[in-house]
Design an enzyme around this catalytic site. Structure first.
Site, PDB file in Angstrom:
ATOM      1  N   ASP A 323     -10.913 -13.258 -49.796  1.00 48.69           N
ATOM      2  CA  ASP A 323     -10.651 -14.159 -48.686  1.00 48.69           C
ATOM      3  C   ASP A 323     -11.237 -13.544 -47.410  1.00 48.69           C
ATOM      4  OD1 ASP A 323      -9.696 -16.324 -47.226  1.00 48.69           O
ATOM      5  OD2 ASP A 323      -7.742 -16.311 -48.207  1.00 48.69           O
ATOM      6  N   GLU A 522      -2.587 -21.569 -41.594  1.00 55.56           N
ATOM      7  CA  GLU A 522      -2.050 -20.248 -41.893  1.00 55.56           C
ATOM      8  C   GLU A 522      -1.834 -19.443 -40.617  1.00 55.56           C
ATOM      9  OE1 GLU A 522      -5.127 -17.852 -43.898  1.00 55.56           O
ATOM     10  OE2 GLU A 522      -6.449 -19.531 -43.453  1.00 55.56           O
TER      11      GLU A 522
END
Length: 660
Positions: A323, A522
């Site tokens: 990520d 997020e």
């Protein structure tokens, strides 16, 4: 029961069945799981392809290999640099557009994709290796202007319709390919255990079995035969346990036994792997093995789960991608240097900005023996395998003709509208409820978010957090106000007041009140403990507007746009009907399709949605004796009046301290 005991009881429930859904109770009663399952993979290795890959890898220099393992953001790399450094992949993170233009056209996207592709095919390598472009297409091709955006995953979970999810995945693949991009970072298969997490809306459900079915349908529909012009590579994420972090903390620690990982958090991967998924993205989160009582560290450095389990026991032969700058969270690493992550089994490293330094430092690590060359060769082999399987070596990914119509096609809009209708969950429908509304009704619409498309979209909508946008960025979309006015046409009337101050409701047949969260993604979307889960605590204007119109003799219908189930007993009490509408996307008419009768005056459509998660019955469910108000699976039909009495209201502003 003491607070520590309450928390413990809550966590036991929430790590598999409890708040907020899952399978803990079932898991405790079910037959014990002793190992990972044996899965059937529909995409088999091709001997001729493997031989070709081996020959290419054998002829590559170390620098060329590391280049293939590197993924850079389009804001920090040029096509010429892709050529010069042999880069294997690029991506556009949230809020990254061609030339930095938020309203860039499809032609702009295609032109940039073509430039990068041609650059990758112009290196000095004997065998040219095409670059692959990845994008976050999590509810449609959400970075692109004038794209139909589907409901977020939490809404699709409420629809309980795997085939619908498959149709959406295929339409998303067509949108992605229309821009010359071939790789979508979707689906998210987190099985969320606590709605405090700001990514809750990216989860389909707390039911692992439903997530498994959805993942399978999504992957099969998005990837198709892997080489068609309307297929995209899927990337199932985030491996493993990202939805189970303690208190829902983003990038936090998942405290679970190995069996709970397998039973609760892994089924989405099982479904995706059985669907033939070609890429897997690793989670920011950590894992503490509660069974062994041992912290396992960040998932990006977990060799056991990435190599031994995912690539070994589960038989995954595609590529594993990190990520965004996540390797820097592994102990002893920086964002540009992490032998631990590569040795753990990550094949492609997402280093959006500092990719040049990553290449140099990784070459140095290989040369000094910190990373075995065999691990590098395996990583490059997997990257090339995915590129070959998806036809990138044989043909350009750039569309031969304009495919702009795919971004908001009739099929996309109709399917999105259908998905909205199927996802609405009717939580309350008392005797005074006016549903379904008549087309000739005179309606007062109230709420700060009622005339804004952005409140329906949530995060990952043109920008990363879904903020810094307005209705001008979504010219094809319907917000609640426009959808209501289209529904009543000339027969009825819709007036709008954001706050209902000074409005006399007595002249209306019904009041529709929209409650809404601000867009988030997020990190910024977390409701961190000890903050209350009470919606009115975070959005007092919604409560005030509802209070001004409730109890005035006119029935009130509340519609909540949210990325998670929230504590809303006070709002429910002041409403005659209450609807969880989640984050429905651009097709607001999917809501009015359910709210109104048909042209013949009869009920046109009924509510089908059922809760994908438990709905909290307390502001602080972690310490509440009765943390759940509506269990997962709850959802009313119009013919069934709920006759709900007044719910208790705790009004908690700050939750009590927890003793771990």
């Amino acid at each position: 029961m003491k607070q520590g005991q309450l928390l413990r009881a809550f966590l036991i429930g929430s790590i598999g069945a409890g708040l907020l859904g899952g399978s803990a109770v079932t898991g405790l009663q079910a037959k014990p799981i002793t190992d990972w399952p044996v899965l059937t993979h529909p995409v088999a290795k091709d001997a001729a392809m493997e031989a070709r890959i081996s020959e290419i890898v054998a002829g590559m220099s170390l620098r060329q290999k590391i280049g293939q393992m590197t993924q850079a953001d389009i804001r920090s790399v040029t096509p010429d640099q892709v050529r010069e450094h042999y880069l294997g992949s690029i991506l556009n993170g949230g809020g990254a557009w061609p030339s930095g233009k938020k309203q860039a056209t499809v032609a702009d996207w295609v032109a940039l994709a073509d430039a990068h592709y041609k650059a990758s095919m112009a290196t000095d390598m004997k065998v040219k290796i095409p670059v692959i472009w990845g994008t976050d297409a999590v509810h449609g091709h959400n970075n692109v202007f004038k794209t139909t955006l589907f409901p977020h995953n939490i809404a699709l979970g409420a629809a309980h319709d795997p085939k619908l999810v498959g149709r959406i995945a295929h339409l998303t693949a067509k949108q992605v390919r229309a821009t010359g991009i071939t790789w979508a970072f979707a689906p998210t298969v987190a099985v969320v255990q606590n709605p405090r997490w700001g990514r809750t809306y990216e989860s389909y459900s707390s039911d692992p079995a439903l997530v498994r079915r959805y993942a399978n349908e999504f992957v099969k529909a998005m990837q198709g035969n892997l080489i068609g012009p309307d297929t995209s590579i899927a990337s199932v994420k985030h491996f493993l346990g990202d939805g189970g972090t303690y208190l829902g903390k983003d990038q936090g620690d998942t405290r679970a036994t190995r069996e709970q990982l397998i039973r609760t958090h892994a089924p989405g991967y099982f479904g995706a792997l059985e669907g033939g998924v070609q890429t897997v993205m690793i989670s920011y989160s950590s894992w503490t093995d509660n069974g062994a009582g041992k912290p396992q560290g960040k998932m990006h450095g977990n060799r056991e789960l990435i190599t031994d389990v995912l690539k070994g026991k589960l038989g995954f032969d595609g590529l594993v991608v990190s990520d965004w700058n996540a390797i820097e969270q592994v102990k002893g690493c920086t964002r540009t240097r992490c032998p631990q992550a590569i040795n753990a089994g990550i094949d492609m490293i997402m280093v959006p900005d500092d990719w040049k330094q990553f290449i140099e430092e990784t070459i140095a690590d290989v040369e000094k023996g910190a990373i075995p060359i065999s691990r590098i060769d395996d990583a490059v082999t997997r990257i090339l395998r995915v590129k070959m399987r998806t036809g990138l070596f044989d043909r350009s990914p750039i569309p031969t003709a304009s495919a702009e119509a795919d971004m908001a096609s009739d099929a996309a809009r109709a399917t999105a509208r259908e998905a909205v209708s199927k996802s609405l969950v009717l939580l309350k429908n008392n005797a005074r409820s006016p549903l379904p509304l008549k087309r000739n009704s005179k309606i007062l619409l109230v709420g700060k978010g009622a005339d804004k498309v952005t409140t329906q979209l949530g995060g990952w909508s043109l920008t990363w957090q879904g903020d810094e946008t307005d209705d001008n960025d979504y010219p094809l979309a319907d917000d609640m106000l426009s959808a209501l006015r289209k529904a009543v046409g000339e027969a009825g009337k819709v007036d709008f007041s954001a706050d209902a101050i000074g409005v006399d409701v007595k002249g209306y047949d019904a009041v529709v009140v929209v409650h809404s969260e601000r867009p988030y993604a997020e990190m910024k979307g977390d409701i961190s403990y000890p903050a209350s889960l009470r919606h009115s605590e975070r959005y007092p204007d919604d409560y005030a507007a509802l209070e001004r119109v409730s109890g005035k003799g006119v029935p009130v219908v509340s519609v909540l746009f949210s990325g998670r189930p929230v504590y809303a007993n006070d709002l429910i009490n002041m409403s005659d009907a209450f609807i969880a509408a989640w984050l429905p996307g651009t097709e607001g008419q999917g809501i009015t399709d359910i709210l109104f009768r048909g042209a013949n005056g009869r009920m046109a459509k009924d509510f089908q949605g059922r809760l994908p998660f438990d709905w909290p019955g307390a502001s602080c469910p972690e310490t509440a004796k009765k943390p759940v108000l509506f269990a997962r699976g709850y959802g009313l039909k119009l013919a069934k009046k709920s006759n709900m009495g007044r719910l208790p209201e705790d009004g908690v502003e700050t939750c009590p301290p927890l003793a771990e």
